[in-house]
Scaffold this motif. Structure first.
Motif, PDB file in Angstrom:
ATOM      1  N   GLU A 158       0.830  -1.203   0.000  1.00  0.00           N
ATOM      2  CA  GLU A 158       0.000   0.000   0.000  1.00  0.00           C
ATOM      3  C   GLU A 158       0.870   1.261   0.000  1.00  0.00           C
ATOM      4  O   GLU A 158       0.619   2.207  -0.749  1.00  0.00           O
ATOM      5  N   THR A 159       1.897   1.268   0.839  1.00  0.00           N
ATOM      6  CA  THR A 159       2.808   2.417   0.884  1.00  0.00           C
ATOM      7  C   THR A 159       3.504   2.596  -0.459  1.00  0.00           C
ATOM      8  O   THR A 159       3.634   3.720  -0.965  1.00  0.00           O
ATOM      9  N   SER A 160       3.937   1.498  -1.053  1.00  0.00           N
ATOM     10  CA  SER A 160       4.605   1.554  -2.345  1.00  0.00           C
ATOM     11  C   SER A 160       3.674   2.112  -3.414  1.00  0.00           C
ATOM     12  O   SER A 160       4.064   2.984  -4.200  1.00  0.00           O
ATOM     13  N   ALA A 161       2.440   1.637  -3.438  1.00  0.00           N
ATOM     14  CA  ALA A 161       1.477   2.115  -4.435  1.00  0.00           C
ATOM     15  C   ALA A 161       1.231   3.615  -4.270  1.00  0.00           C
ATOM     16  O   ALA A 161       1.228   4.366  -5.258  1.00  0.00           O
ATOM     17  N   LEU A 162       1.026   4.064  -3.030  1.00  0.00           N
ATOM     18  CA  LEU A 162       0.807   5.488  -2.784  1.00  0.00           C
ATOM     19  C   LEU A 162       2.021   6.319  -3.178  1.00  0.00           C
ATOM     20  O   LEU A 162       1.887   7.403  -3.742  1.00  0.00           O
ATOM     21  N   THR A 163       3.207   5.802  -2.889  1.00  0.00           N
ATOM     22  CA  THR A 163       4.437   6.512  -3.228  1.00  0.00           C
ATOM     23  C   THR A 163       4.600   6.625  -4.740  1.00  0.00           C
ATOM     24  O   THR A 163       4.943   7.698  -5.258  1.00  0.00           O
ATOM     25  N   VAL A 164       4.327   5.542  -5.449  1.00  0.00           N
ATOM     26  CA  VAL A 164       4.421   5.577  -6.909  1.00  0.00           C
ATOM     27  C   VAL A 164       3.421   6.576  -7.479  1.00  0.00           C
ATOM     28  O   VAL A 164       3.757   7.380  -8.362  1.00  0.00           O
ATOM     29  N   MET A 165       2.201   6.573  -6.974  1.00  0.00           N
ATOM     30  CA  MET A 165       1.187   7.505  -7.473  1.00  0.00           C
ATOM     31  C   MET A 165       1.574   8.962  -7.161  1.00  0.00           C
ATOM     32  O   MET A 165       1.411   9.846  -8.001  1.00  0.00           O
ATOM     33  N   PHE A 166       2.116   9.186  -5.967  1.00  0.00           N
ATOM     34  CA  PHE A 166       2.566  10.532  -5.599  1.00  0.00           C
ATOM     35  C   PHE A 166       3.660  11.008  -6.547  1.00  0.00           C
ATOM     36  O   PHE A 166       3.594  12.114  -7.100  1.00  0.00           O
ATOM     37  N   HIS A 167       4.675  10.174  -6.765  1.00  0.00           N
ATOM     38  CA  HIS A 167       5.787  10.589  -7.621  1.00  0.00           C
ATOM     39  C   HIS A 167       5.372  10.687  -9.086  1.00  0.00           C
ATOM     40  O   HIS A 167       5.946  11.484  -9.835  1.00  0.00           O
ATOM     41  N   THR A 168       4.375   9.917  -9.483  1.00  0.00           N
ATOM     42  CA  THR A 168       3.844  10.053 -10.833  1.00  0.00           C
ATOM     43  C   THR A 168       3.227  11.434 -11.002  1.00  0.00           C
ATOM     44  O   THR A 168       3.445  12.114 -12.017  1.00  0.00           O
ATOM     45  N   ARG A 169       2.474  11.884  -9.998  1.00  0.00           N
ATOM     46  CA  ARG A 169       1.849  13.207 -10.044  1.00  0.00           C
ATOM     47  C   ARG A 169       2.914  14.315 -10.035  1.00  0.00           C
ATOM     48  O   ARG A 169       2.836  15.269 -10.804  1.00  0.00           O
ATOM     49  N   VAL A 170       3.919  14.181  -9.157  1.00  0.00           N
ATOM     50  CA  VAL A 170       5.000  15.173  -9.100  1.00  0.00           C
ATOM     51  C   VAL A 170       5.723  15.229 -10.443  1.00  0.00           C
ATOM     52  O   VAL A 170       5.960  16.317 -10.994  1.00  0.00           O
ATOM     53  N   ALA A 171       6.071  14.063 -10.972  1.00  0.00           N
ATOM     54  CA  ALA A 171       6.794  14.008 -12.244  1.00  0.00           C
ATOM     55  C   ALA A 171       5.992  14.667 -13.357  1.00  0.00           C
ATOM     56  O   ALA A 171       6.537  15.437 -14.164  1.00  0.00           O
ATOM     57  N   GLU A 172       4.707  14.382 -13.387  1.00  0.00           N
ATOM     58  CA  GLU A 172       3.835  14.974 -14.415  1.00  0.00           C
ATOM     59  C   GLU A 172       3.874  16.497 -14.338  1.00  0.00           C
ATOM     60  O   GLU A 172       3.969  17.175 -15.353  1.00  0.00           O
ATOM     61  N   ARG A 173       3.829  17.035 -13.132  1.00  0.00           N
ATOM     62  CA  ARG A 173       3.858  18.493 -12.954  1.00  0.00           C
ATOM     63  C   ARG A 173       5.213  19.090 -13.327  1.00  0.00           C
ATOM     64  O   ARG A 173       5.304  20.275 -13.627  1.00  0.00           O
ATOM     65  N   MET A 174       6.252  18.260 -13.288  1.00  0.00           N
ATOM     66  CA  MET A 174       7.587  18.727 -13.678  1.00  0.00           C
ATOM     67  C   MET A 174       7.859  18.480 -15.157  1.00  0.00           C
ATOM     68  O   MET A 174       8.919  18.838 -15.671  1.00  0.00           O
ATOM     69  N   GLY A 175       6.926  17.810 -15.834  1.00  0.00           N
ATOM     70  CA  GLY A 175       7.109  17.489 -17.241  1.00  0.00           C
ATOM     71  C   GLY A 175       8.028  16.304 -17.463  1.00  0.00           C
ATOM     72  O   GLY A 175       8.689  16.211 -18.497  1.00  0.00           O
ATOM     73  N   LEU A 176       8.074  15.393 -16.490  1.00  0.00           N
ATOM     74  CA  LEU A 176       8.966  14.239 -16.542  1.00  0.00           C
ATOM     75  C   LEU A 176       8.192  12.946 -16.366  1.00  0.00           C
ATOM     76  O   LEU A 176       7.034  12.957 -15.952  1.00  0.00           O
ATOM     77  N   SER A 177       8.857  11.830 -16.640  1.00  0.00           N
ATOM     78  CA  SER A 177       8.307  10.523 -16.281  1.00  0.00           C
ATOM     79  C   SER A 177       8.679  10.259 -14.824  1.00  0.00           C
ATOM     80  O   SER A 177       9.621  10.880 -14.302  1.00  0.00           O
ATOM     81  N   PRO A 178       7.987   9.351 -14.156  1.00  0.00           N
ATOM     82  CA  PRO A 178       8.361   9.035 -12.768  1.00  0.00           C
ATOM     83  C   PRO A 178       9.806   8.550 -12.636  1.00  0.00           C
ATOM     84  O   PRO A 178      10.501   8.929 -11.694  1.00  0.00           O
ATOM     85  N   THR A 179      10.272   7.757 -13.582  1.00  0.00           N
ATOM     86  CA  THR A 179      11.656   7.272 -13.522  1.00  0.00           C
ATOM     87  C   THR A 179      12.633   8.431 -13.652  1.00  0.00           C
ATOM     88  O   THR A 179      13.617   8.515 -12.909  1.00  0.00           O
ATOM     89  N   ASP A 180      12.360   9.335 -14.573  1.00  0.00           N
ATOM     90  CA  ASP A 180      13.236  10.494 -14.767  1.00  0.00           C
ATOM     91  C   ASP A 180      13.253  11.361 -13.513  1.00  0.00           C
ATOM     92  O   ASP A 180      14.308  11.838 -13.081  1.00  0.00           O
ATOM     93  N   GLU A 181      12.081  11.557 -12.902  1.00  0.00           N
ATOM     94  CA  GLU A 181      12.000  12.381 -11.688  1.00  0.00           C
ATOM     95  C   GLU A 181      12.796  11.757 -10.553  1.00  0.00           C
ATOM     96  O   GLU A 181      13.509  12.450  -9.821  1.00  0.00           O
TER      97      GLU A 181
END
Length: 154
Positions: free
Chosen positions: A21-44
């Protein structure tokens, strides 16, 4: 596997569920952050690794830290460079080496994206005594060490 204490199956199942659950939430959080930065989650996350390093890194070191192949890291660096987050520079001590340097003039430019996570951490840690936080810190350090050894460095 070295273990000081037996872990009952039901506890292992519960802690596994918490970790998923923590991992899923963390991935979703970083996906949102990355999107706002114009990046992929891996790149972020690779940018985060570079930002937390003490100075410029080689692509090989980013690969080691991230667990990605050197070929994948080259693509990450290319995208981060095109987006203006990093640049490639020559190593001043060995001109044959290329280093990746973070170019963010204002590293706090995206800090607002992490404020919710910071507030969450503050709220949750405030529920525990200093002694309990010491146990939590020990758990987290052990989890990072063993997870890196078994998953990232494997």
């Amino acid at each position: 596997m070295t273990s000081e204490h037996e872990v009952p199956a039901d506890e292992l199942e519960r802690f596994g569920a918490y970790a998923r659950e923590t991992s899923a939430l963390t991935v979703m959080f970083h996906t949102r952050v990355a999107e706002r930065m114009g990046l992929s989650p891996t790149d972020e996350k690779c940018l985060d690794l570079a930002m937390r390093a003490e100075g410029p890194l080689t692509a090989g070191r980013i690969a080691e830290l991230s667990g990605l192949s050197t070929g994948a890291v080259t693509g990450v660096i290319d995208r981060l460079e095109r987006a203006g987050y990093v640049r490639r520079v020559r190593d001043p001590h060995d001109r044959r080496k290329v280093l990746v340097e973070v170019t963010l003039a204002d590293e706090n430019r995206f800090s607002h994206l992490f404020e919710g996570a910071r507030q969450t951490l503050l709220e949750v840690l405030g529920r525990f005594s200093p002694e309990e936080r010491a146990v939590l810190e020990r758990y987290n350090k052990a989890m990072i060490e063993v997870f890196r050894r078994h998953v990232v460095d494997a």
